[in-house]
Design a protein around this motif. Structure first.
Motif, PDB file in Angstrom:
ATOM      1  N   UNK A  37       0.702  -1.032   0.194  1.00 50.36           N
ATOM      2  CA  UNK A  37      -0.038  -0.202   0.216  1.00 50.36           C
ATOM      3  C   UNK A  37       0.807   1.034   0.075  1.00 50.36           C
ATOM      4  N   UNK A  38       2.374   1.540   0.383  1.00 50.32           N
ATOM      5  CA  UNK A  38       2.968   2.203   0.450  1.00 50.32           C
ATOM      6  C   UNK A  38       3.184   2.440  -0.947  1.00 50.32           C
ATOM      7  N   UNK A  39       3.387   1.377  -1.035  1.00 50.27           N
ATOM      8  CA  UNK A  39       4.557   1.519  -2.381  1.00 50.27           C
ATOM      9  C   UNK A  39       3.476   2.591  -3.716  1.00 50.27           C
ATOM     10  N   UNK A  40       2.285   1.793  -3.899  1.00 48.96           N
ATOM     11  CA  UNK A  40       0.963   1.797  -3.893  1.00 48.96           C
ATOM     12  C   UNK A  40       0.796   3.449  -3.981  1.00 48.96           C
ATOM     13  N   UNK A  41       0.658   4.504  -2.639  1.00 51.03           N
ATOM     14  CA  UNK A  41       0.615   5.722  -2.736  1.00 51.03           C
ATOM     15  C   UNK A  41       1.724   6.448  -3.280  1.00 51.03           C
ATOM     16  N   UNK A  42       2.816   6.074  -2.931  1.00 48.57           N
ATOM     17  CA  UNK A  42       4.545   6.864  -3.664  1.00 48.57           C
ATOM     18  C   UNK A  42       3.731   7.146  -4.977  1.00 48.57           C
ATOM     19  N   UNK A  43       4.381   6.074  -5.615  1.00 42.60           N
ATOM     20  CA  UNK A  43       4.020   5.541  -7.032  1.00 42.60           C
ATOM     21  C   UNK A  43       3.031   6.596  -7.236  1.00 42.60           C
ATOM     22  N   UNK A  44       1.874   6.489  -6.992  1.00 46.22           N
ATOM     23  CA  UNK A  44       0.696   7.022  -7.521  1.00 46.22           C
ATOM     24  C   UNK A  44       0.920   8.689  -7.152  1.00 46.22           C
ATOM     25  N   UNK A  45       1.165   8.945  -5.803  1.00 48.25           N
ATOM     26  CA  UNK A  45       1.283  10.638  -5.524  1.00 48.25           C
ATOM     27  C   UNK A  45       2.678  11.270  -6.158  1.00 48.25           C
ATOM     28  N   UNK A  46       4.274  10.229  -6.251  1.00 42.03           N
ATOM     29  CA  UNK A  46       4.686  10.607  -7.231  1.00 42.03           C
ATOM     30  C   UNK A  46       5.000  11.206  -8.385  1.00 42.03           C
ATOM     31  N   UNK A  47       3.732   9.969  -8.923  1.00 46.02           N
ATOM     32  CA  UNK A  47       3.683  10.456 -10.545  1.00 46.02           C
ATOM     33  C   UNK A  47       2.326  11.167 -11.065  1.00 46.02           C
ATOM     34  N   UNK A  48       1.414  11.365 -10.493  1.00 50.58           N
ATOM     35  CA  UNK A  48       0.276  12.546  -9.996  1.00 50.58           C
ATOM     36  C   UNK A  48       1.211  14.011  -9.799  1.00 50.58           C
ATOM     37  N   UNK A  49       2.309  13.744  -8.895  1.00 49.47           N
ATOM     38  CA  UNK A  49       2.639  15.251  -8.652  1.00 49.47           C
ATOM     39  C   UNK A  49       3.881  15.514  -9.869  1.00 49.47           C
ATOM     40  N   UNK A  50       4.291  14.584 -10.223  1.00 50.49           N
ATOM     41  CA  UNK A  50       5.368  15.568 -11.900  1.00 50.49           C
ATOM     42  C   UNK A  50       4.311  15.601 -12.329  1.00 50.49           C
ATOM     43  N   UNK A  51       3.220  15.414 -12.926  1.00 46.18           N
ATOM     44  CA  UNK A  51       2.003  15.482 -14.094  1.00 46.18           C
ATOM     45  C   UNK A  51       2.033  16.881 -13.401  1.00 46.18           C
ATOM     46  N   UNK A  52       1.781  17.268 -12.222  1.00 42.95           N
ATOM     47  CA  UNK A  52       1.128  18.741 -11.905  1.00 42.95           C
ATOM     48  C   UNK A  52       2.075  19.251 -12.210  1.00 42.95           C
ATOM     49  N   UNK A  53       3.561  18.922 -12.218  1.00 46.37           N
ATOM     50  CA  UNK A  53       4.416  20.269 -13.014  1.00 46.37           C
ATOM     51  C   UNK A  53       3.980  21.050 -14.376  1.00 46.37           C
ATOM     52  N   UNK A  54       4.105  20.762 -15.867  1.00 42.66           N
ATOM     53  CA  UNK A  54       3.792  21.466 -16.293  1.00 42.66           C
ATOM     54  C   UNK A  54       2.012  22.027 -15.715  1.00 42.66           C
ATOM     55  N   UNK A  55       1.366  22.164 -15.659  1.00 44.54           N
ATOM     56  CA  UNK A  55       0.405  22.679 -15.001  1.00 44.54           C
ATOM     57  C   UNK A  55       0.939  23.974 -14.459  1.00 44.54           C
ATOM     58  N   UNK A  56       1.383  24.036 -13.184  1.00 47.65           N
ATOM     59  CA  UNK A  56       2.099  25.252 -12.799  1.00 47.65           C
ATOM     60  C   UNK A  56       3.608  26.103 -13.501  1.00 47.65           C
ATOM     61  N   UNK A  57       4.628  24.809 -14.666  1.00 49.28           N
ATOM     62  CA  UNK A  57       4.791  25.933 -14.986  1.00 49.28           C
ATOM     63  C   UNK A  57       4.303  26.475 -16.540  1.00 49.28           C
ATOM     64  N   UNK A  58       3.307  26.123 -16.551  1.00 48.92           N
ATOM     65  CA  UNK A  58       2.289  26.858 -17.564  1.00 48.92           C
ATOM     66  C   UNK A  58       1.734  28.558 -16.862  1.00 48.92           C
ATOM     67  N   UNK A  59       1.307  27.753 -15.937  1.00 48.31           N
ATOM     68  CA  UNK A  59       0.906  29.032 -14.742  1.00 48.31           C
ATOM     69  C   UNK A  59       2.284  30.225 -15.126  1.00 48.31           C
ATOM     70  N   UNK A  60       2.671  30.098 -14.340  1.00 50.61           N
ATOM     71  CA  UNK A  60       4.161  30.769 -14.400  1.00 50.61           C
ATOM     72  C   UNK A  60       5.025  31.634 -15.435  1.00 50.61           C
ATOM     73  N   UNK A  61       5.004  30.585 -16.055  1.00 47.64           N
ATOM     74  CA  UNK A  61       4.845  31.044 -18.590  1.00 47.64           C
ATOM     75  C   UNK A  61       4.225  31.774 -18.501  1.00 47.64           C
ATOM     76  N   UNK A  62       3.051  32.370 -17.933  1.00 44.18           N
ATOM     77  CA  UNK A  62       2.436  33.112 -18.930  1.00 44.18           C
ATOM     78  C   UNK A  62       2.509  34.389 -18.692  1.00 44.18           C
ATOM     79  N   UNK A  63       3.343  34.963 -16.996  1.00 46.07           N
ATOM     80  CA  UNK A  63       3.310  36.210 -16.570  1.00 46.07           C
ATOM     81  C   UNK A  63       5.037  36.475 -16.318  1.00 46.07           C
ATOM     82  N   UNK A  64       5.379  35.179 -16.511  1.00 46.44           N
ATOM     83  CA  UNK A  64       6.902  35.428 -16.015  1.00 46.44           C
ATOM     84  C   UNK A  64       7.929  34.998 -17.204  1.00 46.44           C
TER      85      UNK A  64
END
Length: 540
Positions: free
Chosen positions: A145-172
């Motif tokens: 279960x811990x590996x599943x959470x580590x894998x899911x949240x790790x992969x999910x968080x990595x996919x948030x990177x483009x969203x945050x980066x895109x928002x920053x690129x709109x202004x900076x």
């Protein structure tokens, strides 16, 4: 007993004290590495414009972080096993801070590539250690279960990177995307210092430093050779890098067969639940990262999404990974790793087929989002069983080898697939644009220098279009069609890789009951005294 004669220490209970705080700390540490891994993709068009970069340079910027991580994880995993996983964890997080700053304020794309590789090395210290600590501190179903959470949240968080980066690129400016993880790195450093236990089930064996150095040259030579394969006039460099990779690979294999304390125990690596899972994971994570690398450029270059729109478009992938991965852990317990892997592979195959057939110049978002949903389900299902099988196949004192391999799946897979898909994109784009020029009535008037700029990359073609407004529409239209020609090649190779991986799992990975029996046998072998001859029978 270990090979060195030191007593083997096992965790007596299924989870450590303050388990939720420990796991949260490890996931946040992994999040720093995962975000840094993914933020560059959405910024590639902006970086290309800022530095007038070639497609080959953009490929290196995208793959540089994975390269640094993949080249170092095996060596650093062994260092953590021997000298302290928590210490390596803290050093890696600390080093990520100057690496991010150097990337954010890089004066040219060469420095940016170097900064990305340095960031990957910092992640090589911290990221594999997170899974090693989960394996050392948890046991049984709690570990799954811990590996599943580590894998899911790790992969999910990595996919948030483009969203945050895109928002920053709109202004900076483009460099702002590399500053995203700085506050998170500080939080991770404090939490790891306070909550992560030190010296859990570590090895007393000395580190095979020669093997570690050879592993670095092997991975780095391989990835760089692939990356430069499509660059004009770089044939001798590619041959030289390939020779380095082959020589390092042969020397590494020779060393691991003879070293008294091998960095990478080939006896363990030869276990079916280990090497098949490793190959399966390389294809899963490589496919996901390769598709993200190509698709972020496609969304901005061809469909003219803004950076924030392109980043947000990938959110269904992250959501599905987080939702599916915990269910993957239950499916592994109920049906076994083989079945779970094959189901995940089926979704990945459908995703790549969909991108190949339905992503074009006028695709609607539903066509884009559906592919990301399929990738998220596939990666969410397949990520947990591959990591679970790796860590379950090794003695806990050598868990750095398993965690290093698990991270190598993601990073070597990502580096190879991004490099291969990037090379195919580059070659396909250049050949298609050259054909357009040759077929155009004005083609004879295009100088060699202008043709070189047009075929270098989409961003470079955009610069030429601005310089020649009379032909701007023609140039941009040709660049879009050429990009689609290149990305079709990339998706086709992705489909082939997934199909080969599925066949490997189907024929070579044991069914549930056979897998459990093998894992029990491996545990018995690894618990035997060092003087006992350990069998290498069928299925080993």
């Amino acid at each position: 007993m270990s090979k060195s004669g030191a007593p083997r220490i096992d965790v007596a209970r299924e989870a450590p004290a303050r388990a939720s705080l420990v796991l949260t700390s490890l996931i946040i540490v992994a999040a720093v590495a995962n975000l840094n891994l993914s933020v560059a993709n959405v910024a590639l068009p902006a970086i290309g414009k800022a530095f007038d970069s070639s497609q080959a340079a953009l490929n290196l910027i995208a793959v540089g972080y994975s390269l640094g991580l993949a080249a170092s994880v095996l060596y650093l995993g062994a260092v953590g096993d021997r000298h302290g996983r928590k210490l390596l964890l803290l050093l890696g997080i600390a080093l990520s801070i100057p690496a991010c700053l150097l990337a954010a304020y890089a004066p040219d794309d060469n420095v940016l590539v170097a900064a990305r590789i340095l960031g990957g090395l910092s992640a090589g210290m911290a990221y594999p250690t997170t899974l090693a600590l989960i394996t050392a501190l948890w046991a049984g179903s709690a570990r799954t279960k811990s590996i599943a959470l580590w894998s899911a949240l790790g992969g999910g968080i990595s996919m948030l990177g483009p969203v945050i980066a895109g928002a920053l690129l709109e202004r900076f400016y483009w460099g702002s995307v590399f500053l995203i993880t700085l506050p998170l790195a500080v939080v991770a450093l404090v939490m790891a210092l306070l909550f992560v236990p030190a010296h859990a089930n570590e090895s007393a064996e000395p580190v095979d430093n020669l093997g570690g150095v050879l592993s670095v040259f092997l991975v780095a030579g391989l990835v760089l050779a692939i990356n430069f394969a499509a660059v004009p006039d770089q044939g001798s460099l590619v041959v030289g890098l390939a020779v380095i990779a082959l020589a390092a690979g042969a020397a590494f294999f020779w060393r691991q067969r003879r070293a008294p304390n091998p960095l990478y125990d080939l006896r363990i690596a030869g276990r079916r639940t280990f090497w098949v899972a490793a190959c399966a994971g390389i294809i899963v994570w490589g496919s996901m990262m390769g598709s993200a690398f190509i698709s972020q450029q496609y969304l901005q270059n061809v469909l003219e999404y803004s950076p924030v729109e392109a980043g947000a478009a990938i959110l269904p992938l992250a959501v599905m990974m987080v939702l599916v991965a915990p269910r993957s852990a239950k499916l592994v317990d109920r049906r076994g790793a083989r079945t779970t892997l094959l189901i995940g592979y089926a979704f990945l195959f459908l995703a790549f087929a969909w991108m190949l057939l339905f992503w074009g110049e006028d695709s609607g978002y539903w066509q884009i989002g559906f592919a990301y949903v399929l990738i998220g389900i596939g990666a969410g299902l397949a990520g947990t069983p591959s990591s679970h099988s790796l860590t379950g196949s090794v003695p806990v004192r050598r868990v750095g080898m398993a965690s290093g391999t698990a991270d190598l799946q993601r990073d070597l897979g990502g580096a190879i697939m991004q490099s291969v898909m990037g090379v195919l994109l580059t070659a396909g784009y250049a050949s298609a644009f050259s054909a357009v020029i040759a077929a155009s009535p004005e083609g004879k008037d295009v100088s060699d220098q202008v043709q070189s700029e047009l075929t270098k990359s989409f961003a470079s073609a955009g610069q030429v279009a601005q310089q020649h407004p009379r032909y701007a529409d023609q140039i941009v239209a040709a660049a879009r069609k050429s990009f689609l020609h290149g990305d079709d090649r990339a998706y086709t190779v992705g489909l082939a890789a997934i199909a080969l991986g599925a066949l490997l799992i189907f024929f070579m990975f044991p069914h549930r009951d056979a897998e459990r029996e093998l894992l029990r046998r491996y545990c018995t072998e690894d618990s035997a005294p060092a003087t006992t001859e350990r069998p290498n029978g069928p299925g080993a």
